[in-house]
Design an enzyme around this catalytic site. Structure first.
Site, PDB file in Angstrom:
ATOM      1  N   SER A  33       0.840  -1.192   0.000  1.00 22.42           N
ATOM      2  CA  SER A  33       0.000   0.000   0.000  1.00 22.42           C
ATOM      3  C   SER A  33       0.883   1.252   0.000  1.00 22.42           C
ATOM      4  CB  SER A  33      -0.956  -0.039   1.199  1.00 22.42           C
ATOM      5  OG  SER A  33      -2.013   0.865   1.032  1.00 22.42           O
ATOM      6  N   HIS A  81      -7.685  -5.102  -2.402  1.00 25.74           N
ATOM      7  CA  HIS A  81      -6.471  -4.717  -1.671  1.00 25.74           C
ATOM      8  C   HIS A  81      -5.956  -5.856  -0.792  1.00 25.74           C
ATOM      9  CE1 HIS A  81      -3.731  -1.489  -0.789  1.00 25.74           C
ATOM     10  NE2 HIS A  81      -3.987  -1.472   0.504  1.00 25.74           N
TER      11      HIS A  81
END
Length: 261
Positions: free
Chosen positions: A127, A240
């Protein structure tokens, strides 16, 4: 005066994995005492280093002991900085600003750590950690490899896409990309990839709404323009966070990829 990466304190931390020792460490970073988590395989011997760079900011995306132990169980000495201002560390985190020094210093910690094989340190970013991983690998020409998993590569794009993060970005950066383009550019490794030497692996779920896959597309495109060593693993059905079984499989595969470099 201490040197960057020097360990000031090291204390045992409960490990969720019986094959891995965990420790909290306090280390020196650009004049600050910063905290992090260190994981070591229990089996004696030296191992390749693995710098784990977390995503998020402050209480969002904190370092998870189980995740760090997972990578250590693949045969690495893992260092995961909490970044300045977190969990008792000095200073204030500023989202790939001066806190990049905490990653750079953690890299030095691994390079000099007594159980890390000489010269073999890999860098991993998840991330927001993708930016940190790329900046660390640009700064340190001897990084063995770099992996960006669901990683940010363009801070301008983050500002455009993540409306919910704009207040935070304006606070830590000082304003908007229109008013302070040089600050967003400084935090965007796409502008400095000519200086990168390490091979790159990109991992991204195509349904990711936290960090759009466009970040990885832009990173891959620029690296290929530079004829850089880059490999991409894109996953159509994932966002994600990957399902547990697939997550474990990908971790095993990326560990093998790292050790081949």
């Amino acid at each position: 005066m201490y040197r960057n990466g020097e360990i000031l304190e090291k204390e045992r931390f409960p490990s969720p994995n019986p094959t891995v020792h965990l420790f909290t460490v306090t280390y020196w970073s650009d004049g600050l005492k910063v905290k992090g988590l260190l994981a070591e395989p229990r089996t004696e011997g030296n191992y390749e280093g693995f710098l784990y760079l977390r995503g998020g900011i402050k209480n969002v995306g904190q370092v998870r002991p189980a995740r760090i132990a997972q990578f250590a169980s693949e045969g690495f000495i893992v260092m995961a900085p909490f970044y300045r201002g977190n969990q008792g560390g000095e200073g204030n985190e500023d989202f790939a600003g001066e806190d990049r020094m905490d990653a750079f210093s953690a890299y030095e910690l691994l390079r000099s750590y007594h159980r890390v094989e000489s010269g073999l340190v890999h860098v991993f970013g998840f991330s927001r950690g993708g930016v940190m991983a790329l900046l660390t690998s640009i700064e340190n020409k001897d990084v063995s490899s770099v992996v960006c998993w669901g990683g940010v590569s363009d801070m301008f794009l983050t500002y455009d896409e993540r409306v919910d993060m704009r207040r935070m970005l304006k606070r830590v950066v000082g304003g908007t990309p229109t008013k302070f383009p040089e600050q967003y550019e400084w935090r965007t490794p796409l502008y400095f990839l000519e200086e990168l030497r390490a091979p790159v692996l990109i991992i991204h779920g195509e349904k990711d709404d936290n960090v759009s896959i466009e970040h990885s597309y832009r990173l891959e495109k620029r690296l290929k323009e530079l004829n850089h060593d880059v490999e991409s693993w894109y996953f159509k059905g994932y966002d994600h966070y990957f399902p547990p079984a697939e997550n474990r499989r990908v971790v095993r595969e990326l560990a093998r990829w790292m050790k081949s470099k």
